[in-house]
Design a protein around this motif. Structure first.
Motif, mmCIF file in Angstrom:
data_model
loop_
_atom_site.group_PDB
_atom_site.id
_atom_site.type_symbol
_atom_site.label_atom_id
_atom_site.label_comp_id
_atom_site.label_asym_id
_atom_site.label_seq_id
_atom_site.Cartn_x
_atom_site.Cartn_y
_atom_site.Cartn_z
ATOM 1 N N THR A 71 34.700 54.932 49.354
ATOM 2 C CA THR A 71 34.670 53.554 49.864
ATOM 3 C C THR A 71 34.706 52.562 48.721
ATOM 4 O O THR A 71 35.469 51.585 48.749
ATOM 5 C CB THR A 71 33.406 53.331 50.718
ATOM 6 O OG1 THR A 71 33.413 54.267 51.792
ATOM 7 C CG2 THR A 71 33.344 51.915 51.255
ATOM 8 N N ASN A 74 38.215 52.583 47.131
ATOM 9 C CA ASN A 74 39.197 51.903 47.979
ATOM 10 C C ASN A 74 38.999 50.383 47.972
ATOM 11 O O ASN A 74 39.969 49.628 47.970
ATOM 12 C CB ASN A 74 39.146 52.447 49.406
ATOM 13 C CG ASN A 74 39.804 53.797 49.518
ATOM 14 O OD1 ASN A 74 40.743 54.104 48.790
ATOM 15 N ND2 ASN A 74 39.298 54.623 50.415
ATOM 16 N N MET A 75 37.731 49.938 47.962
ATOM 17 C CA MET A 75 37.465 48.495 47.883
ATOM 18 C C MET A 75 37.965 47.931 46.558
ATOM 19 O O MET A 75 38.547 46.848 46.515
ATOM 20 C CB MET A 75 35.968 48.209 48.031
ATOM 21 C CG MET A 75 35.450 48.393 49.442
ATOM 22 S SD MET A 75 33.662 48.166 49.567
ATOM 23 C CE MET A 75 33.474 46.480 49.060
ATOM 24 N N ASP A 76 37.764 48.684 45.478
ATOM 25 C CA ASP A 76 38.213 48.242 44.167
ATOM 26 C C ASP A 76 39.739 48.162 44.118
ATOM 27 O O ASP A 76 40.306 47.193 43.613
ATOM 28 C CB ASP A 76 37.690 49.197 43.103
ATOM 29 C CG ASP A 76 37.865 48.664 41.700
ATOM 30 O OD1 ASP A 76 37.644 47.450 41.498
ATOM 31 O OD2 ASP A 76 38.213 49.451 40.802
ATOM 32 N N LYS A 77 40.411 49.171 44.675
ATOM 33 C CA LYS A 77 41.879 49.168 44.708
ATOM 34 C C LYS A 77 42.415 48.014 45.554
ATOM 35 O O LYS A 77 43.471 47.463 45.260
ATOM 36 C CB LYS A 77 42.397 50.502 45.239
ATOM 37 C CG LYS A 77 42.243 51.632 44.240
ATOM 38 C CD LYS A 77 42.518 52.983 44.836
ATOM 39 C CE LYS A 77 43.924 53.147 45.312
ATOM 40 N NZ LYS A 77 44.206 54.503 45.812
ATOM 41 N N SER A 78 41.673 47.649 46.593
ATOM 42 C CA SER A 78 42.083 46.541 47.463
ATOM 43 C C SER A 78 41.662 45.185 46.913
ATOM 44 O O SER A 78 41.896 44.166 47.543
ATOM 45 C CB SER A 78 41.472 46.715 48.850
ATOM 46 O OG SER A 78 41.889 47.922 49.422
ATOM 47 N N GLN A 79 41.004 45.186 45.764
ATOM 48 C CA GLN A 79 40.511 43.978 45.092
ATOM 49 C C GLN A 79 39.521 43.206 45.949
ATOM 50 O O GLN A 79 39.492 41.981 45.935
ATOM 51 C CB GLN A 79 41.677 43.099 44.638
ATOM 52 C CG GLN A 79 42.552 43.782 43.623
ATOM 53 C CD GLN A 79 43.664 42.882 43.116
ATOM 54 O OE1 GLN A 79 43.924 41.827 43.662
ATOM 55 N NE2 GLN A 79 44.303 43.310 42.056
ATOM 56 N N ILE A 80 38.701 43.940 46.693
ATOM 57 C CA ILE A 80 37.612 43.327 47.460
ATOM 58 C C ILE A 80 36.409 43.227 46.530
ATOM 59 O O ILE A 80 35.990 44.231 45.954
ATOM 60 C CB ILE A 80 37.265 44.174 48.702
ATOM 61 C CG1 ILE A 80 38.478 44.264 49.629
ATOM 62 C CG2 ILE A 80 36.048 43.602 49.421
ATOM 63 C CD1 ILE A 80 38.301 45.238 50.773
#
Length: 97
Positions: A71, A74-80
């Motif tokens: 999680t 994925n958040m880091d890859k989505s720049q969240i």
């Protein structure tokens, strides 16, 4: 970071290690990153400390990672952005968990 940059006095026990790091870093700058900016590394370090001395942990691919690590990644890859939120309790700040 402060010891490597020479801002803080370093204990004699770590003098050789700090000197090696200073030589290896050459002209590179060391920058402090808050926990929120490196949440995956913080999470993985906590896993290592919880199993310290027991056995080695290896993750060879994304599927082997714990679900919370997936999680975070994925958040880091989505720049969240990752934020640490504190609430006020009895006039003092207390970290939510």
């Amino acid at each position: 970071m402060k010891m490597i940059e020479g801002d803080w006095h370093r204990p004699w026990e770590v003098t050789m290690e700090v000197r090696r790091i200073q030589i290896m870093k050459g002209g590179l700058a060391i920058v402090h990153t808050l926990r929120e900016g490196n949440k995956l590394a913080d999470f993985m370090a906590n896993i290592v400390f919880s199993f310290a001395g027991t056995y080695f942990i290896y993750y060879n691919n994304f599927q082997e990672l714990p679900s919370e690590a997936k999680t975070i990644l994925n958040m880091d890859k989505s720049q969240i952005p990752n934020m640490r939120i504190r609430r006020i309790q009895n006039g003092n700040y207390a970290q939510d968990r």
